[in-house]
Design a protein around this motif. Structure first.
Motif, PDB file in Angstrom:
ATOM      1  N   PHE A   1       0.929  -1.392   0.027  1.00  0.00           N
ATOM      2  CA  PHE A   1      -0.377   0.297  -0.093  1.00  0.00           C
ATOM      3  C   PHE A   1       0.731   1.116   0.189  1.00  0.00           C
ATOM      4  O   PHE A   1       0.573   2.337  -0.997  1.00  0.00           O
ATOM      5  N   GLU A   2       2.084   1.774   0.774  1.00  0.00           N
ATOM      6  CA  GLU A   2       3.283   2.897   1.167  1.00  0.00           C
ATOM      7  C   GLU A   2       3.388   2.789  -0.291  1.00  0.00           C
ATOM      8  O   GLU A   2       3.867   3.746  -0.571  1.00  0.00           O
ATOM      9  N   GLN A   3       3.670   1.709  -1.005  1.00  0.00           N
ATOM     10  CA  GLN A   3       4.936   1.540  -2.312  1.00  0.00           C
ATOM     11  C   GLN A   3       3.717   1.885  -3.832  1.00  0.00           C
ATOM     12  O   GLN A   3       4.553   2.027  -4.855  1.00  0.00           O
ATOM     13  N   SER A   4       2.481   1.704  -3.418  1.00  0.00           N
ATOM     14  CA  SER A   4       1.335   1.797  -4.406  1.00  0.00           C
ATOM     15  C   SER A   4       2.095   0.377  -5.246  1.00  0.00           C
ATOM     16  O   SER A   4       2.347   0.449  -6.884  1.00  0.00           O
ATOM     17  N   TRP A   5       1.807  -0.924  -4.721  1.00  0.00           N
ATOM     18  CA  TRP A   5       2.617  -1.803  -5.416  1.00  0.00           C
ATOM     19  C   TRP A   5       0.750  -2.176  -6.100  1.00  0.00           C
ATOM     20  O   TRP A   5       1.230  -3.471  -6.386  1.00  0.00           O
ATOM     21  N   LEU A   6      -0.585  -2.204  -4.995  1.00  0.00           N
ATOM     22  CA  LEU A   6      -1.478  -2.054  -5.291  1.00  0.00           C
ATOM     23  C   LEU A   6      -2.324  -1.190  -6.298  1.00  0.00           C
ATOM     24  O   LEU A   6      -2.548   0.316  -5.504  1.00  0.00           O
ATOM     25  N   ASP A   7      -2.669  -1.775  -7.004  1.00  0.00           N
ATOM     26  CA  ASP A   7      -3.620  -0.506  -7.832  1.00  0.00           C
ATOM     27  C   ASP A   7      -5.061  -0.985  -7.795  1.00  0.00           C
ATOM     28  O   ASP A   7      -5.547  -1.182  -8.475  1.00  0.00           O
ATOM     29  N   ALA A   8      -5.733  -0.077  -6.840  1.00  0.00           N
ATOM     30  CA  ALA A   8      -7.066  -0.319  -6.345  1.00  0.00           C
ATOM     31  C   ALA A   8      -8.354   0.350  -7.240  1.00  0.00           C
ATOM     32  O   ALA A   8      -9.088   0.228  -7.036  1.00  0.00           O
ATOM     33  N   PRO A   9      -8.049   1.740  -6.676  1.00  0.00           N
ATOM     34  CA  PRO A   9      -8.981   2.952  -7.361  1.00  0.00           C
ATOM     35  C   PRO A   9      -9.275   2.285  -9.027  1.00  0.00           C
ATOM     36  O   PRO A   9      -8.845   1.816  -9.830  1.00  0.00           O
ATOM     37  N   SER A  10     -11.346   2.315  -9.007  1.00  0.00           N
ATOM     38  CA  SER A  10     -11.955   2.322 -10.046  1.00  0.00           C
ATOM     39  C   SER A  10     -11.589   3.471 -10.762  1.00  0.00           C
ATOM     40  O   SER A  10     -11.622   4.528 -10.448  1.00  0.00           O
ATOM     41  N   ARG A  11     -11.310   3.453 -12.404  1.00  0.00           N
ATOM     42  CA  ARG A  11     -11.268   4.491 -13.055  1.00  0.00           C
ATOM     43  C   ARG A  11     -11.493   3.916 -14.728  1.00  0.00           C
ATOM     44  O   ARG A  11     -11.575   2.844 -15.075  1.00  0.00           O
TER      45      ARG A  11
END
Length: 267
Positions: A1-11
């Motif tokens: 989460f801290e390093q943005s390894w997980l792309d979660a938001p819908s777009r």
């Protein structure tokens, strides 16, 4: 989460579903999903983080590319274990209304993986047997699928609700490299539940042994890895004990449904 390894938001343009990909060159993982704030999304994150944890165990153990090649029957071990951790934490902290929602979500998924996949296994086995003798017409495939669903569900499903075209909906039936594609999910779910049962009974030193198992899934089979935890995957009793976990959840679900019967929605 801290390093943005997980792309979660819908777009816009981002597809649904979830996926965890290992990045061997950096010894890291990347996770793609759409988080919409539902309970299902919470379990999806837990599932994919389990895969990332599995990858991390292999990287920390220094496994080579060939040593990391894991069969599908073992690839779901960490993801199922992680989902079970979240499920138990929710059930321990939740009020009865929330428990009902959590169990509804869990049993719906369990029904698909344990029950419906059995019907798909039966269908595929019947098709291979029949196809050895002759080509099959669409009507024959429809009847085979209905027979498989009847054998699996019995009187637990309204015959009018059976799905005669499930064979046309699932693309893996048409890939020669994916025969019995769904079966490993059932194996993985029940194997993971068996491991979790060992964890609850013998927590001391479990994490170290568990990480060793995850780091070795490309180097040993399930029989060997399970035996390190006193698990015999060749015993019917092991699978029955894993299924018993669902029996306990069903009993609790029925208790809560009865409690709220006649009331307005507990939500």
């Amino acid at each position: 989460f801290e390093q943005s390894w997980l792309d979660a938001p819908s777009r816009k343009g981002k597809v649904n579903g979830a996926y965890c990909m290992s990045v061997p060159g950096k010894a890291e993982s990347r996770i793609l999903l759409n988080f919409g704030g539902t309970l299902d999304d919470v379990f999806t994150i837990a599932h994919e983080l389990g895969h990332a944890y599995h990858n991390d165990c292999m990287y920390r153990a220094g496994r080579t590319y060939m040593q990391r090649s894991t069969p599908m029957t073992l690839a779901e071990t960490a993801s199922i274990f992680c989902e079970t951790l979240i499920l138990n934490a929710l059930l321990e902290e939740a009020d009865d209304a929330t428990k009902l929602a959590v169990l509804e979500q869990d049993l719906d998924g369990g029904n698909q993986v344990v029950v419906d996949i059995d019907s798909r296994f039966r269908f595929e086995h019947a098709v291979f047997s029949a196809r050895a003798e002759q080509e099959l017409l669409a009507e024959e495939l429809r009847n085979t699928m209905l027979s498989a669903q009847e054998a699996t569900y019995g009187d637990g499903l309204d015959p009018d609700q059976r799905h005669p075209l499930m064979w046309a909906q699932k693309s893996h039936y048409y890939s020669s490299e994916r025969s019995f594609y769904n079966y490993p999910y059932t194996f993985g779910l029940l194997f993971g539940l068996g491991l979790f049962r060992v964890y609850r009974a013998e927590p001391a030193g479990f994490q170290e042994r568990y990480e060793e198992l995850l780091s070795s899934t490309g180097m040993a089979d399930a029989v060997t890895l399970g035996s390190r935890f006193g698990i015999d995957v060749e015993s019917v009793d092991f699978w029955r004990e894993s299924l018993a976990a669902f029996g306990e959840r069903v009993a609790e679900y029925e208790r809560l449904v009865e409690k709220f019967a006649g009331q307005e929605s507990p939500a």
